[in-house]
Design a protein around this motif. Sequence first.
Motif, PDB file in Angstrom:
ATOM      1  N   GLN A   3      -6.405   8.207  13.565  1.00 31.36           N
ATOM      2  CA  GLN A   3      -5.174   8.106  12.794  1.00 31.36           C
ATOM      3  C   GLN A   3      -4.763   6.653  12.591  1.00 31.36           C
ATOM      4  O   GLN A   3      -4.293   6.273  11.509  1.00 31.36           O
ATOM      5  CB  GLN A   3      -4.051   8.874  13.513  1.00 31.36           C
ATOM      6  CG  GLN A   3      -2.732   8.940  12.751  1.00 31.36           C
ATOM      7  CD  GLN A   3      -2.854   9.765  11.492  1.00 31.36           C
ATOM      8  OE1 GLN A   3      -3.666  10.676  11.442  1.00 31.36           O
ATOM      9  NE2 GLN A   3      -2.056   9.445  10.489  1.00 31.36           N
ATOM     10  N   GLU A   4      -4.967   5.814  13.606  1.00 33.34           N
ATOM     11  CA  GLU A   4      -4.534   4.409  13.484  1.00 33.34           C
ATOM     12  C   GLU A   4      -5.416   3.612  12.538  1.00 33.34           C
ATOM     13  O   GLU A   4      -5.031   2.535  12.073  1.00 33.34           O
ATOM     14  CB  GLU A   4      -4.509   3.746  14.863  1.00 33.34           C
ATOM     15  CG  GLU A   4      -5.832   3.812  15.622  1.00 33.34           C
ATOM     16  CD  GLU A   4      -5.928   5.038  16.496  1.00 33.34           C
ATOM     17  OE1 GLU A   4      -6.721   5.005  17.454  1.00 33.34           O
ATOM     18  OE2 GLU A   4      -5.186   6.009  16.232  1.00 33.34           O
ATOM     19  N   ASP A   5      -6.627   4.135  12.224  1.00 35.86           N
ATOM     20  CA  ASP A   5      -7.503   3.443  11.289  1.00 35.86           C
ATOM     21  C   ASP A   5      -7.301   3.910   9.841  1.00 35.86           C
ATOM     22  O   ASP A   5      -7.933   3.396   8.923  1.00 35.86           O
ATOM     23  CB  ASP A   5      -8.977   3.675  11.674  1.00 35.86           C
ATOM     24  CG  ASP A   5      -9.296   3.061  13.031  1.00 35.86           C
ATOM     25  OD1 ASP A   5      -8.616   2.078  13.383  1.00 35.86           O
ATOM     26  OD2 ASP A   5     -10.197   3.579  13.712  1.00 35.86           O
ATOM     27  N   PHE A   6      -6.410   4.871   9.652  1.00 36.87           N
ATOM     28  CA  PHE A   6      -6.212   5.438   8.315  1.00 36.87           C
ATOM     29  C   PHE A   6      -5.409   4.481   7.452  1.00 36.87           C
ATOM     30  O   PHE A   6      -4.344   4.008   7.837  1.00 36.87           O
ATOM     31  CB  PHE A   6      -5.509   6.783   8.426  1.00 36.87           C
ATOM     32  CG  PHE A   6      -5.185   7.402   7.089  1.00 36.87           C
ATOM     33  CD1 PHE A   6      -6.184   7.979   6.319  1.00 36.87           C
ATOM     34  CD2 PHE A   6      -3.885   7.385   6.604  1.00 36.87           C
ATOM     35  CE1 PHE A   6      -5.885   8.544   5.096  1.00 36.87           C
ATOM     36  CE2 PHE A   6      -3.579   7.946   5.388  1.00 36.87           C
ATOM     37  CZ  PHE A   6      -4.587   8.530   4.629  1.00 36.87           C
ATOM     38  N   PRO A   8      -3.755   4.460   3.686  1.00 32.41           N
ATOM     39  CA  PRO A   8      -3.507   5.280   2.496  1.00 32.41           C
ATOM     40  C   PRO A   8      -3.905   4.581   1.198  1.00 32.41           C
ATOM     41  O   PRO A   8      -4.183   5.230   0.197  1.00 32.41           O
ATOM     42  CB  PRO A   8      -1.992   5.532   2.562  1.00 32.41           C
ATOM     43  CG  PRO A   8      -1.449   4.465   3.458  1.00 32.41           C
ATOM     44  CD  PRO A   8      -2.532   4.173   4.437  1.00 32.41           C
ATOM     45  N   GLU A   9      -3.937   3.229   1.183  1.00 28.31           N
ATOM     46  CA  GLU A   9      -4.303   2.508  -0.027  1.00 28.31           C
ATOM     47  C   GLU A   9      -5.774   2.712  -0.399  1.00 28.31           C
ATOM     48  O   GLU A   9      -6.175   2.483  -1.536  1.00 28.31           O
ATOM     49  CB  GLU A   9      -4.005   1.015   0.134  1.00 28.31           C
ATOM     50  CG  GLU A   9      -2.514   0.704   0.284  1.00 28.31           C
ATOM     51  CD  GLU A   9      -2.254  -0.786   0.360  1.00 28.31           C
ATOM     52  OE1 GLU A   9      -3.258  -1.548   0.374  1.00 28.31           O
ATOM     53  OE2 GLU A   9      -1.081  -1.191   0.407  1.00 28.31           O
ATOM     54  N   GLN A  10      -6.574   3.122   0.591  1.00 24.22           N
ATOM     55  CA  GLN A  10      -7.990   3.353   0.327  1.00 24.22           C
ATOM     56  C   GLN A  10      -8.300   4.824   0.034  1.00 24.22           C
ATOM     57  O   GLN A  10      -9.451   5.202  -0.119  1.00 24.22           O
ATOM     58  CB  GLN A  10      -8.812   2.899   1.535  1.00 24.22           C
ATOM     59  CG  GLN A  10      -8.683   1.409   1.831  1.00 24.22           C
ATOM     60  CD  GLN A  10      -9.445   1.006   3.077  1.00 24.22           C
ATOM     61  OE1 GLN A  10      -9.989   1.849   3.783  1.00 24.22           O
ATOM     62  NE2 GLN A  10      -9.491  -0.306   3.342  1.00 24.22           N
ATOM     63  N   THR A  11      -7.245   5.619  -0.077  1.00 22.58           N
ATOM     64  CA  THR A  11      -7.420   7.044  -0.338  1.00 22.58           C
ATOM     65  C   THR A  11      -7.043   7.377  -1.778  1.00 22.58           C
ATOM     66  O   THR A  11      -5.997   6.944  -2.271  1.00 22.58           O
ATOM     67  CB  THR A  11      -6.537   7.884   0.613  1.00 22.58           C
ATOM     68  OG1 THR A  11      -6.882   7.562   1.955  1.00 22.58           O
ATOM     69  CG2 THR A  11      -6.738   9.365   0.381  1.00 22.58           C
TER      70      THR A  11
END
Length: 218
Positions: A3-6, A8-11
């Motif tokens: 979760q900490e590596d997620f 949102p700008e790359q999704t």
Amino acid sequence: MRQEDFNPEQTGKRIILSRSYTGGDRFMLQLFQDSMAIVRQFGRPSLFVTFTANPKWEEITAEFLPGQTAVDRPDLVARVFHLKQQLLLQEIKRKQIFGRYLGSVWTIEYQKRGLPHMHLLIFLHPDDRFLTAERIDEIVYAGLPDPATDPTGELNAIIKSCMVHGPCGEANMRSPCMASKENGGPTSCSKRYPKAYQSETVVQEDGYLKFVVWEKMT
């Protein structure tokens, strides 16, 4: 993925809405820039008009099913309001009921009761602007209609139900218009009511008007 590596700008895929998308950021910015351009071209607006939907319009009530009110048919209210708004704009632009028309800017909002209303700025020819008390009295009448011109009392009833402020002040301290003065002073009406009775219209130095009042409203 933790979760900490997620990020949102790359999704997904970034999409930028053009100004042709109604309600988008660029659309609203374009409207603002157009409005400022009109002011730069024609100067300050001549009239500020508020046009509000009436839930008792016959075009609305005639289409209700048994037991329905305007609250149950926001689609119907919006359509009728739009038609009447367009008719008002035609009266101003083509028939020039207020004077020689140069331009207009408006926004439509919804009251807490759900009724749409329009705030309209009208730009008129410099020679037709309402800058004197005499010109203002041509379109503003602060009083009840003369019985000779309103024999059935229908217009009188409409004005009393839609255009009369209050009660407020000592008669109703809980009225929404009541606001506390600075320094903990007594409360007063934010709309400056009750108004003093005037024998003639006065344009004050700050631009605020005191309209002539012809008859006390009871």
